[in-house]
Write a protein that holds these residues in place. Structure first.
Motif, PDB file in Angstrom:
ATOM      1  N   ARG A  69       0.699  -1.059  -0.221  1.00  0.00           N
ATOM      2  CA  ARG A  69       0.614  -0.019   0.129  1.00  0.00           C
ATOM      3  C   ARG A  69       0.622   1.253  -0.262  1.00  0.00           C
ATOM      4  NH1 ARG A  69      -2.068   2.468   4.502  1.00  0.00           N
ATOM      5  NH2 ARG A  69      -1.717   1.194   5.368  1.00  0.00           N
ATOM      6  N   GLN A  70       1.878   1.189   0.236  1.00  0.00           N
ATOM      7  CA  GLN A  70       3.248   2.352   0.911  1.00  0.00           C
ATOM      8  C   GLN A  70       3.557   2.637  -0.337  1.00  0.00           C
ATOM      9  OE1 GLN A  70       3.452  -0.127   3.708  1.00  0.00           O
ATOM     10  NE2 GLN A  70       1.958   1.679   4.354  1.00  0.00           N
ATOM     11  N   THR A  71       3.321   1.610  -1.677  1.00  0.00           N
ATOM     12  CA  THR A  71       4.586   1.980  -3.097  1.00  0.00           C
ATOM     13  C   THR A  71       3.427   2.756  -3.782  1.00  0.00           C
ATOM     14  OG1 THR A  71       3.025   0.136  -3.718  1.00  0.00           O
ATOM     15  CG2 THR A  71       5.376   0.113  -2.680  1.00  0.00           C
ATOM     16  N   ILE A  72       2.602   3.277  -3.664  1.00  0.00           N
ATOM     17  CA  ILE A  72       1.308   4.225  -4.229  1.00  0.00           C
ATOM     18  C   ILE A  72       0.776   5.187  -3.118  1.00  0.00           C
ATOM     19  CG2 ILE A  72       0.946   2.206  -5.838  1.00  0.00           C
ATOM     20  CD1 ILE A  72      -1.893   2.299  -4.233  1.00  0.00           C
ATOM     21  N   ILE A  73       0.460   6.561  -4.309  1.00  0.00           N
ATOM     22  CA  ILE A  73      -0.614   6.672  -4.000  1.00  0.00           C
ATOM     23  C   ILE A  73      -2.227   6.716  -5.018  1.00  0.00           C
ATOM     24  CG2 ILE A  73      -1.505   9.949  -3.872  1.00  0.00           C
ATOM     25  CD1 ILE A  73       1.450  10.362  -3.682  1.00  0.00           C
ATOM     26  N   ALA A  74      -2.762   6.836  -3.724  1.00  0.00           N
ATOM     27  CA  ALA A  74      -3.963   6.006  -3.646  1.00  0.00           C
ATOM     28  C   ALA A  74      -5.071   7.612  -3.875  1.00  0.00           C
ATOM     29  CB  ALA A  74      -5.395   5.213  -3.103  1.00  0.00           C
ATOM     30  N   ALA A  75      -5.295   7.704  -5.334  1.00  0.00           N
ATOM     31  CA  ALA A  75      -6.106   9.406  -5.613  1.00  0.00           C
ATOM     32  C   ALA A  75      -7.618   8.818  -6.413  1.00  0.00           C
ATOM     33  CB  ALA A  75      -5.357  10.157  -6.399  1.00  0.00           C
ATOM     34  N   VAL A 162      -7.879   5.066  -8.177  1.00  0.00           N
ATOM     35  CA  VAL A 162      -6.705   5.035  -9.380  1.00  0.00           C
ATOM     36  C   VAL A 162      -5.614   4.516  -8.424  1.00  0.00           C
ATOM     37  CG1 VAL A 162      -7.741   6.347 -11.381  1.00  0.00           C
ATOM     38  CG2 VAL A 162      -6.305   7.158 -10.104  1.00  0.00           C
ATOM     39  N   ALA A 163      -4.546   4.413  -8.930  1.00  0.00           N
ATOM     40  CA  ALA A 163      -2.919   4.036  -8.132  1.00  0.00           C
ATOM     41  C   ALA A 163      -1.455   4.575  -8.858  1.00  0.00           C
ATOM     42  CB  ALA A 163      -2.941   2.335  -7.872  1.00  0.00           C
ATOM     43  N   VAL A 164      -1.105   6.165  -8.218  1.00  0.00           N
ATOM     44  CA  VAL A 164       0.161   6.083  -8.836  1.00  0.00           C
ATOM     45  C   VAL A 164       1.133   5.624  -8.032  1.00  0.00           C
ATOM     46  CG1 VAL A 164       0.889   8.805  -9.391  1.00  0.00           C
ATOM     47  CG2 VAL A 164      -1.761   8.460  -9.228  1.00  0.00           C
ATOM     48  N   THR A 165       1.868   5.808  -8.662  1.00  0.00           N
ATOM     49  CA  THR A 165       3.237   5.180  -8.326  1.00  0.00           C
ATOM     50  C   THR A 165       4.695   6.252  -8.520  1.00  0.00           C
ATOM     51  OG1 THR A 165       4.160   4.429 -11.303  1.00  0.00           O
ATOM     52  CG2 THR A 165       2.890   2.773  -9.580  1.00  0.00           C
ATOM     53  N   ARG A 166       5.396   6.102  -8.094  1.00  0.00           N
ATOM     54  CA  ARG A 166       6.783   7.336  -7.789  1.00  0.00           C
ATOM     55  C   ARG A 166       7.111   7.842  -9.237  1.00  0.00           C
ATOM     56  NH1 ARG A 166      12.133   5.942  -4.701  1.00  0.00           N
ATOM     57  NH2 ARG A 166      10.099   5.116  -3.289  1.00  0.00           N
ATOM     58  N   ASP A 167       7.235   6.904 -10.301  1.00  0.00           N
ATOM     59  CA  ASP A 167       7.649   7.170 -11.470  1.00  0.00           C
ATOM     60  C   ASP A 167       6.747   7.384 -12.462  1.00  0.00           C
ATOM     61  OD1 ASP A 167       7.293   4.513 -11.284  1.00  0.00           O
ATOM     62  OD2 ASP A 167       9.557   3.767 -11.917  1.00  0.00           O
ATOM     63  N   TYR A 168       5.393   7.064 -12.686  1.00  0.00           N
ATOM     64  CA  TYR A 168       3.954   6.997 -12.927  1.00  0.00           C
ATOM     65  C   TYR A 168       4.320   6.026 -14.204  1.00  0.00           C
ATOM     66  CZ  TYR A 168       4.091  11.607 -11.237  1.00  0.00           C
ATOM     67  OH  TYR A 168       3.306  12.914 -10.597  1.00  0.00           O
ATOM     68  N   ILE A 183       0.514  -3.456 -10.142  1.00  0.00           N
ATOM     69  CA  ILE A 183       0.188  -2.103  -8.993  1.00  0.00           C
ATOM     70  C   ILE A 183       0.004  -1.089  -9.767  1.00  0.00           C
ATOM     71  CG2 ILE A 183       1.759  -2.424  -7.770  1.00  0.00           C
ATOM     72  CD1 ILE A 183      -0.632  -1.267  -5.673  1.00  0.00           C
ATOM     73  N   GLY A 184      -0.432  -0.235 -10.197  1.00  0.00           N
ATOM     74  CA  GLY A 184      -0.026   1.424 -10.685  1.00  0.00           C
ATOM     75  C   GLY A 184       0.171   1.312 -12.222  1.00  0.00           C
ATOM     76  N   CYS A 185      -1.806   2.324 -12.541  1.00  0.00           N
ATOM     77  CA  CYS A 185      -1.790   2.488 -13.558  1.00  0.00           C
ATOM     78  C   CYS A 185      -1.950   4.299 -14.112  1.00  0.00           C
ATOM     79  CB  CYS A 185      -2.877   1.519 -14.354  1.00  0.00           C
ATOM     80  SG  CYS A 185      -4.331   0.908 -12.687  1.00  0.00           S
ATOM     81  N   GLN A 186      -2.062   5.178 -12.417  1.00  0.00           N
ATOM     82  CA  GLN A 186      -1.715   6.276 -13.185  1.00  0.00           C
ATOM     83  C   GLN A 186      -3.439   6.486 -13.574  1.00  0.00           C
ATOM     84  OE1 GLN A 186       1.062   6.550 -11.781  1.00  0.00           O
ATOM     85  NE2 GLN A 186       1.892   4.574 -12.957  1.00  0.00           N
TER      86      GLN A 186
END
Ligand SMILES: Cc1cc2nc3c(=O)[nH]c(=O)nc-3n(C[C@H](O)[C@H](O)[C@H](O)COP(=O)(O)OP(=O)(O)OC[C@H]3O[C@@H](n4cnc5c(N)ncnc54)[C@H](O)[C@@H]3O)c2cc1C
Length: 246
Positions: A69-75, A162-168, A183-186
């Protein structure tokens, strides 16, 4: 145009026809491994065992796997739909059926649906919505983009994470044998994750590591993740300043 829901239903039908069993509304409460066997414990009680687990919880990732959960920002992405437009109005709004988004930092996306409703989406509060007022900023934008729609009624409002990762970029993780995490599809997961699903299916069915389009990486939490709402709010405010207008 392909309707995403109809497409998803088609995929589910094909999976069922191929012998898959789907358990909807069944949260997984725990994952554990002994040797090559995983036990998947459901929140409803029963467990199942398997040699392969694919975890695709994206913006809804909880504590099922440590630190994920801590690898993404859930927006939250928020969206509104007008009532179906009259034929006269429909001819003046995206008359060739364009599916559009603008070039702002906090982008807006909009299109007509098959019933002639204008759908418009954009950012919203990080928290879950409390009422119709949380979509009011989007409803105010519609007549600014299309003045002929001043006074139009809105009859659908919704949002999702949606899940935003550090490198998009989308991330794959393989933290233990037999477990793959995607995980992580911005906010662009409809096409991306559909395609990723095909690659993951090949990986699982044929044990074909070359099938994966992205090399699995270590699970790396974002720094100061506990403060992510604060720094995301600061970024949003900065982007809003740069965007100006609307
Ligand atoms: C309003 C809105 C508009 C969007 N518009 C577009 C668009 O135009 N184009 C585009 O490409 N993308 C768009 N997106 C983004 C797109 O919806 C997502 O990128 C996509 O759904 C991600 O797919 P996914 O399968 O990875 O994750 P999701 O669809 O988020 O699925 C994750 C699933 O995991 C489940 N889950 C979580 N925890 C557990 C657990 N413990 N046990 C069992 N299940 C669990 C959740 O219930 C959820 O069903 C939009 C999103 C929103 C909210």
């Amino acid at each position: 145009a392909v309707q995403p829901l109809a497409y998803a239903r088609g995929l589910a039908k094909a999976a069922l026809a191929a012998g898959a069993v789907l358990h909807t509304d069944t949260p997984v409460a725990g994952l554990s491994r002994r040797g090559t066997t995983w036990t998947v414990r459901t929140g409803r009680g029963p467990s199942l065992t398997t040699e392969r687990v694919v975890l695709c919880t994206n913006g809804y990732s909880g504590d099922l796997w440590p630190r994920l959960r801590q690898t993404i920002i859930a927006a939250n992405s928020f969206q509104v739909a007008t009532v179906p437009l009259s034929d006269n109005l429909r001819r003046t709004v995206l008359p060739e059926g364009q599916v559009s988004s603008d070039t702002r930092k906090l982008l807006l996306y909009f299109r007509l649906d098959h019933t002639g409703r204008l759908l418009l989406g954009g950012r919203g509060p990080f928290r879950e919505p409390r009422g119709a007022a949380d979509w009011a900023h989007l409803e105010r934008i519609v007549p600014k983009l299309f003045p002929q729609l001043a006074g139009i009624d809105f009859d659908h409002r919704w949002c999702g994470r949606v899940a935003v990762t550090r490198d998009y970029l989308p991330h794959l993780h393989a933290p233990e044998p037999g477990l793959l995490i995607d995980i992580g599809c911005q906010g662009r997961g409809v096409g991306l994750q559909t395609r990723m699903g095909q690659a993951i299916a090949r990986f699982v069915a044929r044990d074909d590591a070359d099938a994966l389009p992205v090399a699995p990486s270590p699970i790396t939490p974002l720094p100061l993740h506990g403060l992510h709402r604060l720094y995301a709010a600061a970024v949003v405010a900065w982007y809003r300043l740069q965007d100006g207008g609307l």
